[in-house]
Scaffold this motif. Structure first.
Motif, mmCIF file in Angstrom:
data_model
loop_
_atom_site.group_PDB
_atom_site.id
_atom_site.type_symbol
_atom_site.label_atom_id
_atom_site.label_comp_id
_atom_site.label_asym_id
_atom_site.label_seq_id
_atom_site.Cartn_x
_atom_site.Cartn_y
_atom_site.Cartn_z
ATOM 1 N N GLY A 125 -5.801 8.384 -18.857
ATOM 2 C CA GLY A 125 -4.985 7.935 -17.732
ATOM 3 C C GLY A 125 -4.519 9.092 -16.872
ATOM 4 N N MET A 126 -4.173 10.196 -17.509
ATOM 5 C CA MET A 126 -3.737 11.365 -16.750
ATOM 6 C C MET A 126 -4.883 11.956 -15.938
ATOM 7 N N LEU A 127 -6.083 11.953 -16.515
ATOM 8 C CA LEU A 127 -7.237 12.500 -15.821
ATOM 9 C C LEU A 127 -7.692 11.609 -14.667
ATOM 10 N N HIS A 128 -7.089 10.439 -14.535
ATOM 11 C CA HIS A 128 -7.322 9.611 -13.357
ATOM 12 C C HIS A 128 -6.710 10.280 -12.130
ATOM 13 N N HIS A 129 -5.632 11.059 -12.354
ATOM 14 C CA HIS A 129 -4.958 11.749 -11.245
ATOM 15 C C HIS A 129 -5.532 13.143 -11.009
ATOM 16 N N PHE A 130 -6.029 13.779 -12.062
ATOM 17 C CA PHE A 130 -6.607 15.125 -11.965
ATOM 18 C C PHE A 130 -7.915 15.131 -12.760
ATOM 19 N N ASP A 131 -8.978 15.558 -12.144
ATOM 20 C CA ASP A 131 -10.310 15.423 -12.742
ATOM 21 C C ASP A 131 -10.449 16.121 -14.089
ATOM 22 N N ASN A 132 -9.841 17.307 -14.220
ATOM 23 C CA ASN A 132 -9.966 18.076 -15.453
ATOM 24 C C ASN A 132 -8.815 19.055 -15.559
ATOM 25 N N LYS A 133 -8.812 19.823 -16.609
ATOM 26 C CA LYS A 133 -7.713 20.751 -16.868
ATOM 27 C C LYS A 133 -7.644 21.852 -15.807
ATOM 28 N N GLU A 134 -8.785 22.329 -15.341
ATOM 29 C CA GLU A 134 -8.797 23.366 -14.317
ATOM 30 C C GLU A 134 -8.205 22.862 -13.007
ATOM 31 N N THR A 135 -8.549 21.639 -12.645
ATOM 32 C CA THR A 135 -7.985 21.032 -11.432
ATOM 33 C C THR A 135 -6.479 20.892 -11.573
ATOM 34 N N LEU A 136 -6.023 20.517 -12.759
ATOM 35 C CA LEU A 136 -4.595 20.375 -13.009
ATOM 36 C C LEU A 136 -3.894 21.720 -12.863
ATOM 37 N N LEU A 137 -4.480 22.778 -13.423
ATOM 38 C CA LEU A 137 -3.872 24.104 -13.304
ATOM 39 C C LEU A 137 -3.766 24.521 -11.842
ATOM 40 N N LYS B 54 0.833 -1.208 0.000
ATOM 41 C CA LYS B 54 0.000 0.000 0.000
ATOM 42 C C LYS B 54 0.860 1.248 0.000
ATOM 43 N N ARG B 55 1.903 1.226 0.860
ATOM 44 C CA ARG B 55 2.808 2.373 0.889
ATOM 45 C C ARG B 55 3.521 2.540 -0.443
ATOM 46 N N GLY B 56 3.917 1.413 -1.030
ATOM 47 C CA GLY B 56 4.601 1.484 -2.316
ATOM 48 C C GLY B 56 3.707 2.034 -3.404
ATOM 49 N N ALA B 57 2.439 1.617 -3.406
ATOM 50 C CA ALA B 57 1.490 2.113 -4.406
ATOM 51 C C ALA B 57 1.253 3.603 -4.222
ATOM 52 N N TYR B 58 1.161 4.043 -2.951
ATOM 53 C CA TYR B 58 0.951 5.469 -2.679
ATOM 54 C C TYR B 58 2.151 6.281 -3.161
ATOM 55 N N ALA B 59 3.348 5.758 -2.884
ATOM 56 C CA ALA B 59 4.552 6.474 -3.303
ATOM 57 C C ALA B 59 4.608 6.582 -4.829
ATOM 58 N N LYS B 60 4.220 5.500 -5.521
ATOM 59 C CA LYS B 60 4.217 5.528 -6.986
ATOM 60 C C LYS B 60 3.199 6.543 -7.509
ATOM 61 N N THR B 61 2.027 6.592 -6.858
ATOM 62 C CA THR B 61 0.990 7.540 -7.268
ATOM 63 C C THR B 61 1.473 8.975 -7.085
ATOM 64 N N GLU B 62 2.091 9.244 -5.938
ATOM 65 C CA GLU B 62 2.593 10.596 -5.675
ATOM 66 C C GLU B 62 3.703 10.970 -6.651
ATOM 67 N N ALA B 63 4.572 10.011 -6.946
ATOM 68 C CA ALA B 63 5.649 10.268 -7.904
ATOM 69 C C ALA B 63 5.069 10.563 -9.287
ATOM 70 N N ARG B 64 4.022 9.835 -9.650
ATOM 71 C CA ARG B 64 3.373 10.048 -10.949
ATOM 72 C C ARG B 64 2.712 11.421 -10.998
ATOM 73 N N ARG B 65 2.046 11.803 -9.905
ATOM 74 C CA ARG B 65 1.407 13.120 -9.834
ATOM 75 C C ARG B 65 2.451 14.223 -9.987
ATOM 76 N N THR B 66 3.579 14.071 -9.308
ATOM 77 C CA THR B 66 4.643 15.077 -9.402
ATOM 78 C C THR B 66 5.182 15.162 -10.818
ATOM 79 N N GLU B 67 5.321 14.018 -11.479
ATOM 80 C CA GLU B 67 5.785 13.984 -12.873
ATOM 81 C C GLU B 67 4.801 14.731 -13.775
ATOM 82 N N ILE B 68 3.511 14.526 -13.547
ATOM 83 C CA ILE B 68 2.481 15.212 -14.340
ATOM 84 C C ILE B 68 2.525 16.715 -14.076
#
Length: 270
Positions: free
Chosen positions: A72-84, A27-41
């Motif tokens: 796939g990217m919108l799985h991490h951020f709901d829409n473009k405004e949320t991403l901004l 679970k911790r590993g999956a969370y870390a991967k998700t956070e790393a992916r969010r930071t990359e985005i």
């Protein structure tokens, strides 16, 4: 059912409900991967919005930069405004960490802004993002409009409070009105960023901002603030023609000392 069997059953139930160490680790590993992916985005979006602006920057372009599909990217951020919003928060976090490293009171605030200008001068994408999106956001219907209105107010207030603090300590030059000086400082910072983007080799953002602040406070107080904040970081040995040099950071008059070149900040001026 005996007491012993109830105890055994309870223990068995407890064992079922508690996750195993391996499950917790996954679970911790999956969370870390998700956070790393969010930071990359976020980093990719920062670059895309900085290059093309928010309106022209596309979700598809950002997804391509990180090797994902738009869905796939919108799985991490709901829409473009949320991403901004997340990108601006990401940038704000970077700015706060850099600017507050030496303190958040009085002249430490101003030194922190000089330090932030120095940091920005090595991160062109951050400056591009701010300049382009803040210009777009003057339109009332832009999703970042409320953010920039609030941010400008916050920064002006922060600088004005720093100057008021300096005035109470007798460090402010006569005739300086904190609120007006704060607005002028914000205008200078924005103007320097635009000019630096156009001619990076001709504009010394930290040096010119430091000279402006040096003109607002008494020389001895400003130089002491620089010595206390910057000297331990290893910046004190810059020659005068480098961005953020001891002479430029200390302000007008610092170069009148016999050995201004390569002179540590704490040795420049009274």
């Amino acid at each position: 059912m005996t007491a012993s069997s109830e105890t055994a059953g309870g223990a068995a139930k407890a064992r079922v409900e508690l996750p195993s160490r391996s499950a917790a680790g996954r679970k911790r590993g999956a969370y870390a991967k998700t956070e790393a992916r969010r930071t990359e985005i976020l980093d990719a979006a920062l670059a895309a919005f900085g290059r093309s602006g928010y309106r022209a920057g596309s979700v598809r372009e950002i997804a391509m930069l990180v090797g994902m599909s738009p869905a796939g990217m919108l799985h991490h951020f709901d829409n473009k405004e949320t991403l901004l919003a997340a990108v601006l928060e990401h940038r704000e976090g970077i700015a706060h960490r850099v600017a507050s490293r030496h303190g958040i009171t009085g002249l430490d605030t101003l030194v922190g802004l000089v330090e932030l200008a120095r940091y920005n001068s090595t991160h062109r994408g951050i400056v591009e993002l701010y300049c382009i999106v803040s210009a777009e956001a003057t339109a009332a219907d832009h999703p970042a409009h409320p953010y920039f209105v609030a941010r400008y107010r916050r920064v002006r207030t922060r600088i004005a409070e720093a100057l008021e603090h300096a005035a109470r300590k007798g460090e402010l030059r006569a005739g300086v009105v904190p609120a007006r000086a704060a607005r002028a400082a914000v205008a200078l910072m924005d103007g320097l960023q635009v000019q630096w983007l156009l001619e990076p080799d001709e504009v010394d953002m930290p040096g010119e901002l430091a000279e402006h602040f040096a003109a607002l406070v008494k020389p001895g107080a400003w130089r002491r603030a620089l010595a206390a904040a910057l000297a331990p970081t290893g910046y004190e040995g810059f020659p005068d023609d480098r961005p953020g040099s001891a002479k430029n950071m200390a302000g007008p008059g610092a170069g009148n000392t016999p050995d201004a070149h390569n002179t540590p900040i704490e040795e420049v001026g009274p």
